[in-house]
Scaffold this active site. Structure first.
Site, PDB file in Angstrom:
ATOM      1  N   GLY A 101       0.966  -1.142   0.218  1.00  0.00           N
ATOM      2  CA  GLY A 101       0.037  -0.266  -0.057  1.00  0.00           C
ATOM      3  C   GLY A 101       0.807   1.193  -0.100  1.00  0.00           C
ATOM      4  O   GLY A 101       0.421   2.293   0.426  1.00  0.00           O
ATOM      5  N   ALA A 115      -1.540  -2.239   3.080  1.00  0.00           N
ATOM      6  CA  ALA A 115      -2.567  -2.269   1.974  1.00  0.00           C
ATOM      7  C   ALA A 115      -3.852  -2.784   2.815  1.00  0.00           C
ATOM      8  O   ALA A 115      -3.847  -3.910   3.295  1.00  0.00           O
ATOM      9  CB  ALA A 115      -2.132  -3.197   0.985  1.00  0.00           C
ATOM     10  N   SER A 155      -5.936   0.122  13.315  1.00  0.00           N
ATOM     11  CA  SER A 155      -6.861   1.111  13.656  1.00  0.00           C
ATOM     12  C   SER A 155      -7.145   1.399  14.896  1.00  0.00           C
ATOM     13  O   SER A 155      -7.518   0.427  15.399  1.00  0.00           O
ATOM     14  CB  SER A 155      -8.046   1.344  12.356  1.00  0.00           C
ATOM     15  OG  SER A 155      -8.875   2.452  12.590  1.00  0.00           O
ATOM     16  N   LYS A 183     -11.095  -3.818   9.827  1.00  0.00           N
ATOM     17  CA  LYS A 183      -9.538  -3.747  10.415  1.00  0.00           C
ATOM     18  C   LYS A 183      -9.481  -4.543  11.603  1.00  0.00           C
ATOM     19  O   LYS A 183      -8.476  -5.030  11.945  1.00  0.00           O
ATOM     20  CB  LYS A 183      -9.794  -2.037  10.973  1.00  0.00           C
ATOM     21  CG  LYS A 183      -9.621  -1.347   9.672  1.00  0.00           C
ATOM     22  CD  LYS A 183      -8.612  -1.498   8.644  1.00  0.00           C
ATOM     23  CE  LYS A 183      -7.121  -1.027   9.115  1.00  0.00           C
ATOM     24  NZ  LYS A 183      -6.177  -1.071   8.114  1.00  0.00           N
ATOM     25  N   PRO A 226      -3.643   3.876  14.683  1.00  0.00           N
ATOM     26  CA  PRO A 226      -3.945   5.300  14.459  1.00  0.00           C
ATOM     27  C   PRO A 226      -5.252   5.913  14.422  1.00  0.00           C
ATOM     28  O   PRO A 226      -6.145   4.928  14.188  1.00  0.00           O
ATOM     29  CB  PRO A 226      -3.184   5.536  13.039  1.00  0.00           C
ATOM     30  CG  PRO A 226      -3.135   4.470  12.103  1.00  0.00           C
ATOM     31  CD  PRO A 226      -3.332   3.308  13.159  1.00  0.00           C
TER      32      PRO A 226
END
Length: 327
Positions: free
Chosen positions: A17, A90, A133, A171, A194
């Site tokens: 990614g 990615a 995430s 995620k 994040p």
């Protein structure tokens, strides 16, 4: 077996990614630190994915691009071959409702992650750093009401499905699959979680979190009450990823956020900074579950990461929007 991450820059690493918002900044930082980089893109013929990477300092000598399909494990191996470390970024980012979330989001996220980890193991890669995430951390109805959200919190999958937060589902399931694989196969893994990622972009167009932020600045109301924890600058995310790779003692998950705050704090600050724009202030705070905290990303701070403060994150993002004629 190849050696794990450690020390300063150098050696060959793979970034899946690599053409995206975070990926581009990570590739730039790795090249600046002396690494040779194999970066994957979805389509080598698409200049929107390749041109900004090829223009980076050091790219001519130390960057090679590979085309990769998350659902085709065979397409992963060429990019990973010979790498000492892998950064796995990615994953499909679709924040609007989709007709088939399982096929469009969950399957490529989970299968893609397992394909990358399998290739890493087969090629003798020493260390994998994966971007997950904060949406893999919340909502968590069982989290203590007076405790700041940290790395021990996992999102409730059943609740995510009930709320139809399919990106969050993808995620969460991808990260859980990664931890299971790493434990079973003895693979060295560190994960970054994040929050809402903002800041200037190196990509020709804006996607994902930047698109959401642009719409907020233009007066749209986004319902992120179930999972919003704050924002972080993309350059801090890239720095965090490199810190996780170069410090082999870094273990587990790492929440990546400048400060933990609520949506009401976020939108009010934006409205105060840009009174000329139609930012909608939130009238009712529905995030009592978010305990506010300054410097909550203690694990990353201990690794030397320094987070860009909120006001600069926002002004740099807005400067980027203006330079692209978006606002």
């Amino acid at each position: 077996m190849a050696s794990d991450g450690g020390g300063g820059g150098g050696g060959l690493v793979c970034v899946t990614g690599g053409s995206g918002f975070i990926g581009s900044w990570l590739v730039r930082l790795l090249l600046a630190r002396g690494y040779t980089v194999h970066a994957t893109v979805r389509n080598l013929q698409d200049e929107g994915e390749t041109k900004h990477l090829q223009a980076l300092d050091g790219a001519g000598a130390r960057l090679r691009l590979f085309q990769m399909d998350l659902l085709d494990p065979a397409s992963v191996r060429p990019a990973v071959e010979g790498a000492r470390g892998v950064f796995h970024l990615a994953s499909p980012v679709i924040l609007h409702p989709t007709q088939d979330p399982q096929k469009e989001l969950v399957e490529p996220a989970v299968k893609g992650t397992l394909g990358v980890l399998q290739a890493a193991r087969d090629c003798g890669v020493g260390r994998v750093v994966m971007v997950s995430s904060q949406t893999a951390m919340v909502p968590n109805p069982n989290w203590p009401a007076d405790k700041v959200i940290d790395e021990d919190s996992w999102a409730d999958i059943d609740l995510l499905k009930e709320l139809q937060l399919w990106y969050s589902v993808s995620k969460t399931l991808a990260e859980k699959a990664a931890w299971d694989f790493a434990e079973e196969q003895g693979l060295q893994l560190a994960v970054l979680n994040p929050v809402l990622v903002l800041g200037p972009t190196l990509t020709p167009s804006i996607t994902g979190s930047l698109q959401v932020f642009l719409q907020i600045m233009k007066g749209q109301r986004f319902d992120m009450d179930e999972y919003f924890l704050g924002c972080v600058d993309v350059r801090g995310v890239a720095q965090s990823l490199v810190a996780l790779y170069e410090n082999s003692s870094a273990q587990g998950r790492h929440l990546c956020v400048e400060s933990t705050e609520r949506m009401v704090d976020f939108t009010n600050k934006l409205a105060d900074l840009y009174p000329e724009l139609p930012v909608q202030r939130i009238q009712e705070d529905k995030q009592e579950w978010v305990v506010r905290a300054k410097d909550p990303s203690k694990k990353l701070i201990e690794l030397g990461v320094r987070f860009i403060p909120f006001d600069r994150i926002i002004t740099d993002t807005m400067d980027c929007f203006r330079s692209k004629g978006l606002i």
